[in-house]
Design a protein around this motif. Structure first.
Motif, PDB file in Angstrom:
ATOM      1  N   GLY A  23       4.588   2.896  36.151  1.00  0.00           N
ATOM      2  CA  GLY A  23       4.605   4.356  36.139  1.00  0.00           C
ATOM      3  C   GLY A  23       3.523   5.007  36.979  1.00  0.00           C
ATOM      4  N   PHE A  24       2.613   4.201  37.512  1.00  0.00           N
ATOM      5  CA  PHE A  24       1.422   4.731  38.181  1.00  0.00           C
ATOM      6  C   PHE A  24       1.713   5.476  39.492  1.00  0.00           C
ATOM      7  N   MET A  25       2.391   4.849  40.428  1.00  0.00           N
ATOM      8  CA  MET A  25       2.505   5.397  41.783  1.00  0.00           C
ATOM      9  C   MET A  25       3.182   6.764  41.864  1.00  0.00           C
ATOM     10  N   ALA A  65      -7.742  17.947  43.555  1.00  0.00           N
ATOM     11  CA  ALA A  65      -6.575  17.059  43.488  1.00  0.00           C
ATOM     12  C   ALA A  65      -6.854  15.854  42.587  1.00  0.00           C
ATOM     13  N   ALA A  66      -8.066  15.313  42.663  1.00  0.00           N
ATOM     14  CA  ALA A  66      -8.430  14.159  41.828  1.00  0.00           C
ATOM     15  C   ALA A  66      -8.376  14.537  40.345  1.00  0.00           C
ATOM     16  N   ASN A  67      -8.927  15.696  40.015  1.00  0.00           N
ATOM     17  CA  ASN A  67      -8.911  16.134  38.624  1.00  0.00           C
ATOM     18  C   ASN A  67      -7.506  16.497  38.171  1.00  0.00           C
ATOM     19  N   ALA A  68      -6.697  17.032  39.070  1.00  0.00           N
ATOM     20  CA  ALA A  68      -5.308  17.346  38.716  1.00  0.00           C
ATOM     21  C   ALA A  68      -4.556  16.068  38.355  1.00  0.00           C
ATOM     22  N   TRP A  69      -4.817  14.977  39.087  1.00  0.00           N
ATOM     23  CA  TRP A  69      -4.190  13.688  38.762  1.00  0.00           C
ATOM     24  C   TRP A  69      -4.680  13.200  37.400  1.00  0.00           C
ATOM     25  N   ASP A  74       1.460  13.695  32.362  1.00  0.00           N
ATOM     26  CA  ASP A  74       2.174  12.427  32.537  1.00  0.00           C
ATOM     27  C   ASP A  74       1.193  11.270  32.690  1.00  0.00           C
ATOM     28  N   TYR A  75       0.088  11.505  33.424  1.00  0.00           N
ATOM     29  CA  TYR A  75      -0.892  10.438  33.595  1.00  0.00           C
ATOM     30  C   TYR A  75      -1.671  10.194  32.307  1.00  0.00           C
ATOM     31  N   ILE A  76      -2.001  11.238  31.596  1.00  0.00           N
ATOM     32  CA  ILE A  76      -2.716  11.074  30.326  1.00  0.00           C
ATOM     33  C   ILE A  76      -1.909  10.177  29.387  1.00  0.00           C
ATOM     34  N   GLU A  77      -0.617  10.402  29.337  1.00  0.00           N
ATOM     35  CA  GLU A  77       0.252   9.573  28.500  1.00  0.00           C
ATOM     36  C   GLU A  77       0.288   8.128  29.021  1.00  0.00           C
ATOM     37  N   LEU A  78       0.431   7.960  30.331  1.00  0.00           N
ATOM     38  CA  LEU A  78       0.471   6.630  30.935  1.00  0.00           C
ATOM     39  C   LEU A  78      -0.852   5.884  30.735  1.00  0.00           C
ATOM     40  N   ALA A  79      -1.963   6.595  30.828  1.00  0.00           N
ATOM     41  CA  ALA A  79      -3.280   5.965  30.699  1.00  0.00           C
ATOM     42  C   ALA A  79      -3.479   5.333  29.331  1.00  0.00           C
TER      43      ALA A  79
END
Length: 96
Positions: A23-25, A65-69, A74-79
């Motif tokens: 799910g990362f990319m 952009a880094a903080n937006a990622w 979606d990333y918080i859930e994936l992390a």
């Protein structure tokens, strides 16, 4: 100005971690991220302490952009998968 995440990582559940990678990319690309290195080879310690062998270096076009990622829902859930399957130390620095 570019921004960089520098991470030390030790994967203790490779099968589970694979789900994180799947799910990362798409999320990473959505925020303009660029992988500069991903290595699980032992590092050459020059000074101090380096707790993990794995190294990940990621570049983003800006701190925004880094903080937006990092803050993307979606990333918080994936992390959560990464937190369960690996030990990570990570910093965010702004480039020159």
């Amino acid at each position: 100005m570019a921004a960089y995440f520098i991470a030390q990582i030790s994967i203790h559940d490779p099968d589970g971690y694979q789900k994180y990678l799947e799910g990362f990319m798409p999320i990473f690309d959505r925020h303009g991220g660029r992988l500069l290195t991903v290595s699980s080879k032992p590092v050459e310690l020059i000074e101090g302490n380096w707790t993990e062998n794995g190294v990940v270096l990621m570049e983003f076009p800006s701190i925004k952009a880094a903080n937006a990622w990092k803050d993307d829902p979606d990333y918080i859930e994936l992390a959560k998968i990464r937190h369960q399957t690996a030990t990570t130390n990570m910093v965010l620095v702004e480039g020159l």
